[in-house]
Design an enzyme around this catalytic site. Structure first.
Site, PDB file in Angstrom:
ATOM      1  N   LYS A   1     -11.837   0.175  55.098  1.00 20.81           N
ATOM      2  CA  LYS A   1     -12.623   1.320  55.570  1.00 20.81           C
ATOM      3  C   LYS A   1     -13.470   0.940  56.780  1.00 20.81           C
ATOM      4  CE  LYS A   1     -13.030   4.021  51.336  1.00 20.81           C
ATOM      5  NZ  LYS A   1     -13.944   4.836  50.533  1.00 20.81           N
TER       6      LYS A   1
ATOM      7  N   SER B   1     -19.749  18.805  52.941  1.00 20.88           N
ATOM      8  CA  SER B   1     -19.127  20.113  53.113  1.00 20.88           C
ATOM      9  C   SER B   1     -18.713  20.757  51.804  1.00 20.88           C
ATOM     10  CB  SER B   1     -17.901  19.981  54.009  1.00 20.88           C
ATOM     11  OG  SER B   1     -16.960  19.126  53.398  1.00 20.88           O
TER      12      SER B   1
ATOM     13  N   ARG C   1     -11.244  18.138  44.940  1.00 18.92           N
ATOM     14  CA  ARG C   1     -10.216  18.182  45.973  1.00 18.92           C
ATOM     15  C   ARG C   1      -8.938  17.550  45.432  1.00 18.92           C
ATOM     16  NH1 ARG C   1     -13.714  15.174  50.302  1.00 18.92           N
ATOM     17  NH2 ARG C   1     -14.473  14.366  48.323  1.00 18.92           N
TER      18      ARG C   1
ATOM     19  N   LYS D   1     -20.845   3.130  54.960  1.00 16.57           N
ATOM     20  CA  LYS D   1     -20.000   2.344  54.051  1.00 16.57           C
ATOM     21  C   LYS D   1     -20.512   0.920  53.897  1.00 16.57           C
ATOM     22  CE  LYS D   1     -15.846   5.096  54.892  1.00 16.57           C
ATOM     23  NZ  LYS D   1     -16.457   6.093  55.799  1.00 16.57           N
TER      24      LYS D   1
ATOM     25  N   ASN E   1     -22.142  10.301  50.176  1.00 17.47           N
ATOM     26  CA  ASN E   1     -22.219  11.085  51.405  1.00 17.47           C
ATOM     27  C   ASN E   1     -23.628  11.632  51.572  1.00 17.47           C
ATOM     28  OD1 ASN E   1     -19.197  11.193  52.035  1.00 17.47           O
ATOM     29  ND2 ASN E   1     -19.266  12.003  49.956  1.00 17.47           N
TER      30      ASN E   1
ATOM     31  N   GLU F   1     -16.276   8.661  59.765  1.00 19.02           N
ATOM     32  CA  GLU F   1     -16.191   9.768  58.834  1.00 19.02           C
ATOM     33  C   GLU F   1     -15.241  10.820  59.388  1.00 19.02           C
ATOM     34  OE1 GLU F   1     -17.585   9.714  55.868  1.00 19.02           O
ATOM     35  OE2 GLU F   1     -18.448   7.778  56.317  1.00 19.02           O
ATOM     36  N   GLY F   2     -14.878  11.768  58.544  1.00 13.44           N
ATOM     37  CA  GLY F   2     -14.113  12.895  59.030  1.00 13.44           C
ATOM     38  C   GLY F   2     -12.667  12.911  58.602  1.00 13.44           C
TER      39      GLY F   2
ATOM     40  N   ARG G   1     -23.449  14.210  48.363  1.00 14.87           N
ATOM     41  CA  ARG G   1     -22.270  14.368  47.510  1.00 14.87           C
ATOM     42  C   ARG G   1     -21.737  12.977  47.181  1.00 14.87           C
ATOM     43  NH1 ARG G   1     -18.310  16.615  50.641  1.00 14.87           N
ATOM     44  NH2 ARG G   1     -17.163  14.655  50.622  1.00 14.87           N
TER      45      ARG G   1
ATOM     46  N   GLU H   1     -17.499   6.942  47.514  1.00 17.52           N
ATOM     47  CA  GLU H   1     -18.531   6.821  48.528  1.00 17.52           C
ATOM     48  C   GLU H   1     -19.713   7.736  48.228  1.00 17.52           C
ATOM     49  OE1 GLU H   1     -17.105   7.878  52.386  1.00 17.52           O
ATOM     50  OE2 GLU H   1     -16.207   9.751  51.716  1.00 17.52           O
TER      51      GLU H   1
END
Length: 539
Positions: free
Chosen positions: A428, A216, A515, A374, A211, A432-433, A193, A209
């Site tokens: 950064k 998800s 989002r 990253k 992914n 993650e998360g 993604r 970024e």
């Protein structure tokens, strides 16, 4: 790297007047964006090149758009009716997550359900940028695959990060063992993604970024698009917008189909697809939506295991077949394993190594996982680095046009500017998360702390240009209640890539995730509680 809680790098427009970047207009230098420390004047040229709207190389000017509808004209009674219908639809179609107030909601399906946090209506998004993001996705898919094959580049680029980040160090150790054994991944599957935001300051679509692990919401994002289409078919005339302007989202089907094709390439009809999950997973229904398609459409058996369970039940046979719980595993699909929290003991690390040593198709392999870090993203943004992996100059220019400014903390001039103007940067870490990025005055404080502690700690972070998107009034719905907020959005475009030896079987854009979050909040992960799921309305 991706996760269920990927964070958004953005700010409310109230600070936009302080943010001006000086950007070279040439494609080759767009990735080495520099700030003008004296004036901070935006020097991007007004004249835009006349190219096909599907080409990522074009800069699309963002005209100030009128709202697609006026929230002030929608009275509470009407909005409550929309909310009621949205909640019924979500319940009937599986647009749900586990309710954290129920102890078993992360373990036992069907216990403690609630609707996923959603935007009540879709977010306006310029069609030209939508096409740009879709068009460039296969190029990023191919880039990830090529970078993953360059073990020396990955090891060298992350060598300093390894010294200060234990999690990255453990991943690199596994990768190094695979290199020593000359372990080849003949079948390589990536479900990616790529996250973007529209930056009003630069009039451009900028990538936040890449992914490569646990990307998800391919299940729930498709449902949100369908929910919005349903609401607009019923109420679009009253609101004044058309359901046909919400793009069809086939993320669930395309990801499941890519998993099925990887399973077929493995050539063992008795083998299963194994989903690696967290012990507590309130977002399990997003994952089960993919599994159900694998079972019902492709007749593939799917099992769910934690890394600890893989270590306990798993083994690798002499022919490198992975056996877990007595079943051969064809494909391992990671929806866990992207943070240190997913590896609380040596059991989890042993399981990760065991999987990597096997012949199972890994989604992602350890090399793909590292490619999404990253630091690698920052390295790829350096002038001349993309040429190491890609030959086509037009493709390289398209990718560079999508890069935001990314810098190593070894760049003393950029660090100085970030200390002076911390609101223009995001700091950064290799985490993650959601909830991990550093913003505002905290950027200055952390940079000053690192300067006192010495240069070694710099390798654990990168600096990124802070993106300032447009703010819009929106209805956000959580726990059955709507609130009107000033909000900003992030577009994630899914990509599926499957290669078997020299043959590329799948390389496609595979749906999208929108989002949306309150503009005053820095972080934006949905599962972390910062944002809501949304869809786009093309304008």
């Amino acid at each position: 790297m991706g996760s269920g809680c990927s964070s958004l790098s953005y700010s409310s427009s109230s600070t936009c007047n302080a943010t001006v970047f000086s950007i070279s207009s040439s494609p080759s230098s767009s990735s080495s964006l520099k700030l003008n420390p004296s004036s901070f004047l935006f020097q991007n040229p007004k004249t835009l090149r006349n190219q096909s709207p599907l080409r990522c190389g074009r800069s699309f000017k963002m005209e100030s758009q009128k709202p697609i509808f006026d929230l002030e004209k929608l009275d509470d009674e009407f909005v409550q009716k929309l909310v009621y219908d949205a909640l019924v639809w979500s319940s009937l179609h599986g647009l749900v997550v586990g309710d954290k107030s129920y102890q078993k909601s992360g373990n036992v399906p069907g216990v403690g359900l609630m609707h996923a946090p959603i935007a009540l209506l879709p977010t306006a998004f310029p069609e030209a940028y939508w096409k740009q993001a879709c068009n460039v996705t296969p190029l990023f898919n191919e880039l990830i695959d090529r970078v993953s094959l360059d073990g020396k580049f990955l090891q060298d680029s992350l060598s300093r990060t390894k010294k200060v980040d234990v999690f990255t160090s453990r991943l690199l150790d596994i990768h190094s063992k695979m290199l020593e054994r000359n372990k080849k991944e003949d079948i390589r599957l990536g479900l990616h993604r790529f996250d973007y935001m529209l930056d009003e300051e630069t009039n451009s679509l900028l990538q936040i970024e890449m992914n490569t692990i646990s990307c998800s919401f391919p299940g729930l994002s498709r449902l949100v698009s369908q929910l919005h289409q349903s609401l607009l078919r019923s109420y679009g005339d009253q609101i004044g917008i058309d359901s046909e302007r919400v793009p069809i989202n086939t993320s669930t089907i395309q990801f499941a189909d890519a998993l099925a094709k990887a399973w077929l390439e493995y050539s063992n009809p008795r083998a299963v697809v194994m989903v690696i999950v967290q012990p507590e997973e309130r977002n399990m229904y997003d994952q089960h939506l993919l599994s159900s398609i694998l079972r019902e459409k492709h007749n593939i058996v799917v099992i769910r295991k934690t890394l600890a369970e893989v270590e306990k039940e798993g083994s690798v046979q002499e022919d490198e077949t992975l056996i877990v719980g007595g079943q051969a595993v064809a494909v391992v699909y990671f929806r866990s394993g992207y943070t240190p929290n997913d590896h609380p003991s040596e059991s989890e690390w042993n399981a990760r190594l065991l999987i990597e040593e096997s012949s199972a198709v890994k989604c992602p392999s350890i090399a793909y996982h590292l490619t999404g870090s990253k630091k690698i993203q920052q390295e790829l943004a350096k002038p001349g680095v993309l040429e190491r992996f890609l030959d086509n100059k037009e493709d390289i220019a398209k990718l560079r046009k999508c890069f935001a400014g990314l810098w190593s903390l070894d760049d003393s001039e950029i660090v100085k500017q970030a200390i002076e103007k911390p609101g223009l940067f995001v700091m950064k870490p290799q985490r993650e998360g959601g909830g991990n990025n550093i913003y505002g005055d905290d950027v200055r404080e952390n940079l000053l702390r690192l300067q006192k502690e010495g240069e070694e700690g710099n390798a654990a972070y990168i600096l990124m240009q802070r993106i300032f998107p447009k703010v819009s009034n929106m209805f956000l719905v959580r726990e059955g209640v709507y609130h009107k907020h000033q909000a900003i959005s992030e577009l994630g475009v899914y990509g599926a890539y499957l290669r078997s030896k020299d043959e590329v079987i799948v390389n496609e854009q595979s749906g999208y995730l929108m989002r949306t979050k309150i503009a005053s909040s820095d972080e934006g992960g949905v599962a972390a509680g910062f944002g809501v799921l949304d869809s786009i309305y093309l304008i």
